[in-house]
Write an enzyme that holds these catalytic residues in place. Structure first.
Site, PDB file in Angstrom:
ATOM      1  N   ASP A  66      -3.975  -0.516  10.192  1.00 52.56           N
ATOM      2  CA  ASP A  66      -5.065   0.297  10.738  1.00 52.56           C
ATOM      3  C   ASP A  66      -6.333   0.065   9.902  1.00 52.56           C
ATOM      4  O   ASP A  66      -6.336  -0.754   8.994  1.00 52.56           O
ATOM      5  CB  ASP A  66      -4.673   1.784  10.759  1.00 52.56           C
ATOM      6  CG  ASP A  66      -4.383   2.308   9.352  1.00 52.56           C
ATOM      7  OD1 ASP A  66      -4.556   1.556   8.377  1.00 52.56           O
ATOM      8  OD2 ASP A  66      -3.976   3.484   9.233  1.00 52.56           O
ATOM      9  N   GLU A  99       0.837  -1.194   0.000  1.00 52.80           N
ATOM     10  CA  GLU A  99       0.000   0.000   0.000  1.00 52.80           C
ATOM     11  C   GLU A  99       0.878   1.252   0.000  1.00 52.80           C
ATOM     12  O   GLU A  99       1.666   1.458   0.922  1.00 52.80           O
ATOM     13  CB  GLU A  99      -0.886  -0.030   1.261  1.00 52.80           C
ATOM     14  CG  GLU A  99      -1.594   1.260   1.554  1.00 52.80           C
ATOM     15  CD  GLU A  99      -2.253   1.241   2.949  1.00 52.80           C
ATOM     16  OE1 GLU A  99      -2.180   0.226   3.655  1.00 52.80           O
ATOM     17  OE2 GLU A  99      -2.816   2.282   3.309  1.00 52.80           O
ATOM     18  N   ASP A 138      -1.040  -1.132   5.849  1.00 58.89           N
ATOM     19  CA  ASP A 138      -0.934  -0.611   7.211  1.00 58.89           C
ATOM     20  C   ASP A 138      -1.836  -1.401   8.141  1.00 58.89           C
ATOM     21  O   ASP A 138      -2.881  -1.903   7.733  1.00 58.89           O
ATOM     22  CB  ASP A 138      -1.383   0.859   7.247  1.00 58.89           C
ATOM     23  CG  ASP A 138      -0.359   1.764   6.582  1.00 58.89           C
ATOM     24  OD1 ASP A 138       0.804   1.336   6.433  1.00 58.89           O
ATOM     25  OD2 ASP A 138      -0.738   2.897   6.203  1.00 58.89           O
ATOM     26  N   ASP A 176      -7.866   1.916   7.688  1.00 56.91           N
ATOM     27  CA  ASP A 176      -7.677   2.218   6.266  1.00 56.91           C
ATOM     28  C   ASP A 176      -6.945   1.090   5.562  1.00 56.91           C
ATOM     29  O   ASP A 176      -7.302   0.681   4.468  1.00 56.91           O
ATOM     30  CB  ASP A 176      -6.841   3.497   6.111  1.00 56.91           C
ATOM     31  CG  ASP A 176      -7.744   4.693   5.879  1.00 56.91           C
ATOM     32  OD1 ASP A 176      -8.971   4.490   5.827  1.00 56.91           O
ATOM     33  OD2 ASP A 176      -7.201   5.814   5.766  1.00 56.91           O
TER      34      ASP A 176
END
Ligand code: 0RA
Length: 651
Positions: free
Chosen positions: A514, A434, A512, A516
Site C-alpha cells: 500500500d 516492515e 506492505d 505506506d
C-alpha cells in the site's frame, strides 16, 4: 546551419580507412552494443544521435530531431553539413556508404575537429545499420538531396540524387532487427531522459523527441523539446530541485586546460549528501576516474586555502577532511577527451592521467577567482564546511560506538535478526521486513537454510534530511549495517563499504503493498542509494512483490498481483465449475497472510517475483530521491504511485 558556415578544410573521401566487416556485428551484437535487450535497442538511437551531436559540437548543427515511428522504427535528423556523398576513390563507392557499412569509419573523418561524443561503446552508425532490417539515409548537401537504402547493412543501390534543396543535414531512418533484439518497443521516457541529459551537457543544441505512437485528442503526436542555455548550471538546478540551495547561483567553471575542455557547475544545499555526476565525452562515468580526482583535489586545496586565509578556521579544534568540502554539494563535471581510456568493472572510469591535472588546475584558478569575487557566498560555503567537519567528528564517535558494540556482543549480530544457516553469501538472502508482526510471519514462513529475516520497526530514518551522526546513531540503520556485515566506514571515506564482509548477495525489501508500504520501501531504498550504492550497482537489492488479492472458490485458491490478473482468475474459476460463488480477499498488508501464504507467494524462489533495483540514470535518480525525501511535498505523492520507476522486473 547554412552553406556559408562550412569549414575550409574540404572533406576528402579518401581519409576513410576500412577496418572490419559488418557480419561480425550481426554474429556477436552484444560485443558491439552491450546487449540485445532493451538497453541495446535504445543504444542504437544514442549511437546515431551521437553522430549528430558531434556535428553540432563541431559547430555545424544546432537542431536534432528524434522520432519514434508507429512501427517502432526511429528517425534521427540534424541540420549539419550532411554526410558527404562524393566518391571514395580507393573504395569506388560513396563516403556515405563507407560511413554506413564500415565499422569505425565515421570517426576517421575530418581531422580538423575531434570526435568527442560517442556512446559507451562508440561503435558508430555502421553497427546500427548492421542490426537494422532497413535503414535509409537522406542527405541534404550542396543544394541536392541524396538517398541510399540498406537491408541488414547491405546497400540496395548506390547513393542516388532525388531532388534539390536549400537546406543541409542528415536524416537516418532505421528499423531494428527483431531477430536480433529480444525487445523491439521503444520507451519514450528512456529516450527523453537521455536527450534531456544531452541538452544539459551540450548547451545551445536543441533536441526534440516525437512519439508518433501516442496521439492526443487533436491527433498531434506526443512531443518534447530539450534545450539548455546555461547547460550544467541548469542541470545542477534540476538535480537539486527538491533541495534548499545555500548560495543563490551555481558556481560555474568553464575553460580549456592543456587542450582539454573542462566544464563544471556546483551548488551547495542544506542537505548532507554529496552528489557528484561526472561525464567524459557525454558519457556518464559512474565509476569516476581522473577527472573526478582532479575536481576533488582542486576543490579541497582551493577551499582550504581560502578558509585558512580568512581566519574562519582558527577556533576549530580538529582537522577538516576532503569529505567536509563536499557535504551538501551537488556538482556536474563534464570533460571532453580526445582519446579516452575507460577502465573499471563497467568501463565507466576515466583512466587518462593528464586529465587529473587539467581539471585540478581549472578548478584551482576559477574557483579561487569566484571566492575572491563573491565573499558573501564564500563565507557561507566555509561555514557549511565547518559544520560538516563538526558533524563528522560527532559521527566518528557514533560509528566507533557501533563498531565497539559489534566486537563485544558475541556474534555481533542484531538481536532481531533471524539468520540463515548457510554461511556462503552467494547463496544467502536477507529480507528487510516492515514491522515486527510481518517479520514474525516471515520468520515462520522462510527457508531457514538460506533466508534471513530482519524486521524493521516502522518508519526508518529519512537519510535525506538527517545529519550523518544521527544516521549512524539510528537503531534500524545500525542493525542493517551489522546484519549485512559491512563496516560502517572509516574516517577518510565515511561511505566506503567493505564488500568482502557482505553476508548476503540478495537484500530483499519486503513491505506492505500500500502507499505506506511503498513509502517505507522508498525510505529504505534512499538509504541504500545514499550509503550503500555499491549494493545497488552490484544488483544485490530487490523489492519483494506480495500479491494484492487472494481469489477463492471452494478449495481452489489463487493469487493475483493486479486487477487484470484478479479478473482473469475470477473468470477462470467461474468457468471451471457450477454455481458456488467466487470470493476475493484484498490483502492490505503482509500481516494478513499466514506464514505459508507468505512463503508461497512472496518468498519461495520458484514462485515469487522480485524486482531488481537498478539505476539507469544516476543524475535522474539523485533528483528523484532528493525530491521524494526532501521538503517539497507535492511531487512526492505522484512518485509514490509509480514507485517502480527504478525497479525492474526480475524473476
Ligand atoms: C564527416 C564529414 C562531414 C560531415 C559528417 C561527417 C557528418 C556526419 C554525420 C552523422 C550524422 N550527422 C552528420 N553530419 C555530418 C562533412 C565535412 C565537410 O563538409 O567538409
Amino acid at each position: 546551419m547554412n552553406e556559408n558556415e562550412k569549414s575550409n578544410s574540404e572533406y576528402s573521401a579518401s581519409n576513410i580507412t576500412v577496418l572490419e566487416g559488418l557480419d561480425a556485428v550481426r554474429k556477436r551484437p552484444s560485443m558491439y552494443i552491450g546487449d540485445v535487450g532493451v538497453r541495446g535497442l535504445h543504444h542504437l538511437v544514442y549511437e546515431v544521435v551521437d553522430n549528430s551531436i558531434d556535428e553540432a559540437l563541431a559547430g555545424y548543427a544546432d537542431d536534432i530531431y528524434v522520432t519514434i515511428n508507429t512501427d517502432n522504427s526511429i528517425t534521427v535528423k540534424d541540420n549539419g553539413r550532411g554526410i558527404p556523398v562524393d566518391l571514395h576513390e580507393k573504395e569506388q563507392r560513396s563516403a556515405l556508404e563507407v560511413v554506413l557499412t564500415v565499422l569505425h569509419a565515421g570517426g576517421k573523418f575530418d581531422k580538423g575537429s575531434y570526435k568527442v561524443s560517442g556512446g559507451l561503446h562508440g561503435v558508430g552508425v555502421s553497427c546500427v545499420n548492421a542490426l537494422s532490417t532497413d535503414l535509409k539515409a537522406t542527405i541534404s548537401r550542396g543544394g541536392e538531396v541524396w538517398e541510399q537504402e540498406f537491408k541488414i547493412g547491405v546497400p540496395q543501390y548506390p547513393v542516388r540524387k532525388i531532388g534539390t534543396t536549400t537546406e543541409t543535414g542528415t536524416e537516418i531512418w532505421f528499423k531494428p532487427d527483431s531477430t536480433i533484439f529480444s525487445e523491439t518497443e521503444y520507451n519514450f521516457d528512456t529516450l527523453a531522459n537521455r536527450l534531456r541529459e544531452l541538452a544539459f551537457l551540450n548547451k545551445g543544441i536543441s533536441l526534440r523527441l516525437t512519439d508518433m505512437r501516442v496521439l492526443d485528442d487533436k491527433e498531434e503526436p506526443l512531443s518534447t523539446k530539450y534545450y539548455s542555455d546555461r547547460g550544467l548550471a541548469e542541470f545542477v538546478e534540476m538535480i537539486d530541485a527538491g533541495r534548499e540551495r545555500l548560495i543563490p547561483e551555481a558556481i560555474c567553471i568553464e575553460g580549456e586546460k592543456n587542450g582539454i575542455p573542462v566544464e563544471i557547475a556546483m551548488q551547495y544545499n542544506t542537505s548532507f549528501s554529496e552528489n557528484l555526476h561526472s561525464y567524459v565525452n557525454n558519457i556518464n562515468t559512474r565509476e569516476g576516474g581522473t577527472h573526478l580526482a582532479g575536481f576533488r583535489s582542486g576543490l579541497t586545496r582551493t577551499l582550504k586555502k581560502y578558509a585558512d586565509e580568512s581566519g574562519m578556521l582558527s577556533k576549530l579544534k580538529f582537522d577538516i577532511a576532503g569529505d567536509d568540502f563536499r557535504e551538501g554539494m551537488t556538482a556536474v563535471i563534464s570533460v571532453k577527451v580526445m582519446e579516452p581510456q575507460f577502465e573499471g568493472q563497467t568501463k565507466t572510469k576515466l583512466g587518462n592521467p593528464e586529465v587529473r591535472g587539467a581539471v585540478d588546475q581549472a578548478v584551482g584558478e576559477m574557483l579561487s577567482n569566484y571566492l575572491e569575487e563573491n565573499p558573501k557566498e564564500a563565507r557561507m560555503i566555509v561555514e557549511k564546511v565547518i559544520l560538516a567537519a563538526t558533524a563528522r567528528h560527532a559521527a566518528r564517535k557514533a560509528r566507533e560506538m557501533v563498531q565497539r558494540k559489534n566486537v563485544m556482543s558475541g556474534s555481533g549480530l542484531p538481536g532481531k535478526l533471524a539468520d540463515c544457516s548457510d554461511k556462503d553469501p552467494v547463496n544467502c538472502e536477507i529480507f528487510l521486513v516492515e514491522g515486527d508482526s510481518a517479520g514474525g510471519t516471515a520468520k515462520q514462513g522462510r527457508d531457514r537454510k538460506f533466508q534471513a529475516i530482519m524486521p524493521l520497526r516502522g518508519k526508518i530514518l529519512n537519510v535525506e534530511k538527517a545529519m550523518q551522526h544521527k544516521i549512524f546513531e539510528n537503531e534500524e540503520i545500525k542493525n542493517i549495517y551489522t546484519a549485512l556485515g559491512v563496516q560502517v566506514g572509516t574516517e577518510e571515506d565515511s561511505k566506503a563499504l567493505n564488500m568482502a564482509k557482505l553476508r548476503y548477495h540478495k537484500v530483499v525489501i519486503m513491505c506492505d503493498a500500500d502507499i505506506d508500504g511503498s513509502h517505507i520501501a522508498t525510505l529504505i531504498l534512499t538509504f541504500f542509494f545514499r550509503y550503500m550504492k555499491e549494493l545497488i550497482e552490484l544488483g544485490y537489492i530487490f523489492i519483494a512483490a506480495p500479491p494484492l488479492y487472494l481469489v477463492k472458490r471452494g478449495t481452489q485458491q489463487r493469487y493475483a498481483w493486479n486487477d487484470t490478473e484478479r479478473d482473469a482468475i475470477i473468470a477462470d474459476l467461474k468457468g471451471s465449475g457450477k454455481e458456488t460463488g467466487v470470493g476475493v480477499q484484498r490483502y492490505k498488508g503482509l500481516g494478513e497472510m499466514n506464514a505459508e501464504q507468505l512463503w508461497e507467494t512472496t518468498m519461495n524462489p520458484s514462485n515469487r517475483t522480485l524486482r531488481k533495483v537498478t539505476i539507469d540514470n544516476a543524475a535522474d535518480a539523485d533528483y528523484t530521491f532528493s525530491m521524494l525525501m526532501g521538503d517539497e511535498v507535492p511531487p512526492r505523492r505522484d512518485f509514490i504511485e509509480k514507485n517502480a520507476k527504478y525497479a525492474k522486473i526480475d524473476v
